[in-house]
Write a protein that holds these residues in place. Sequence first.
Motif, PDB file in Angstrom:
ATOM      1  N   PRO A   1      -3.666  -3.790   0.573  1.00  0.00           N
ATOM      2  CA  PRO A   1      -4.618  -2.976  -0.190  1.00  0.00           C
ATOM      3  C   PRO A   1      -5.563  -3.722  -1.141  1.00  0.00           C
TER       4      PRO A   1
ATOM      5  N   ALA B   1       0.819  -1.212   0.000  1.00  0.00           N
ATOM      6  CA  ALA B   1       0.000   0.000   0.000  1.00  0.00           C
ATOM      7  C   ALA B   1       0.853   1.263   0.000  1.00  0.00           C
TER       8      ALA B   1
ATOM      9  N   ASP C   1      -2.340  -2.589   6.869  1.00  0.00           N
ATOM     10  CA  ASP C   1      -3.144  -3.596   6.199  1.00  0.00           C
ATOM     11  C   ASP C   1      -2.715  -3.684   4.737  1.00  0.00           C
TER      12      ASP C   1
ATOM     13  N   CYS D   1      -4.698   1.958   4.377  1.00  0.00           N
ATOM     14  CA  CYS D   1      -4.030   0.674   4.590  1.00  0.00           C
ATOM     15  C   CYS D   1      -2.681   0.861   5.275  1.00  0.00           C
TER      16      CYS D   1
END
Length: 145
Positions: free
Chosen positions: A95, A52, A93, A88
Amino acid sequence: MSFEGSTLINWPAYSQARSELGAGFVRILGYFREDGVKSVAAIEAAMRSLNAAAMVIPAHTLKGEARQFGAEPLADLAEAIEVIARDCVEKQDTPEEALEHIVQLRPLFVETLTLLEREANPIVARKPAAGGFGRRAIPTGFGED
């Protein structure tokens, strides 16, 4: 994704950019082409590696440059990718959520760039007035023999 040409470009914004940039307009449009190709490729590569952070700058760059030329749908799509990527990064996290947007990105970029370059081209394709070079024009009305 397919848009009609009239919805891909905000023509008043395009005209304003053309007027403000003057003689440098075509050169700067060329930079948009180069930067856009690199940005799209970088975003796609970042998606493949689920990175990300690597999406943020190219999406941000594409967004800003697209807006400069009135390419609102392209700018909006790049902005959506940028926002997802930033979220993200913040959440640490991956993407995957950006995938549907990224799939649409390259075709939209190509279609938008085609319209921008066609409009910027000083040589406009025109239909021959008569039957073409070496051909006799066919009369279409009274008195045109």
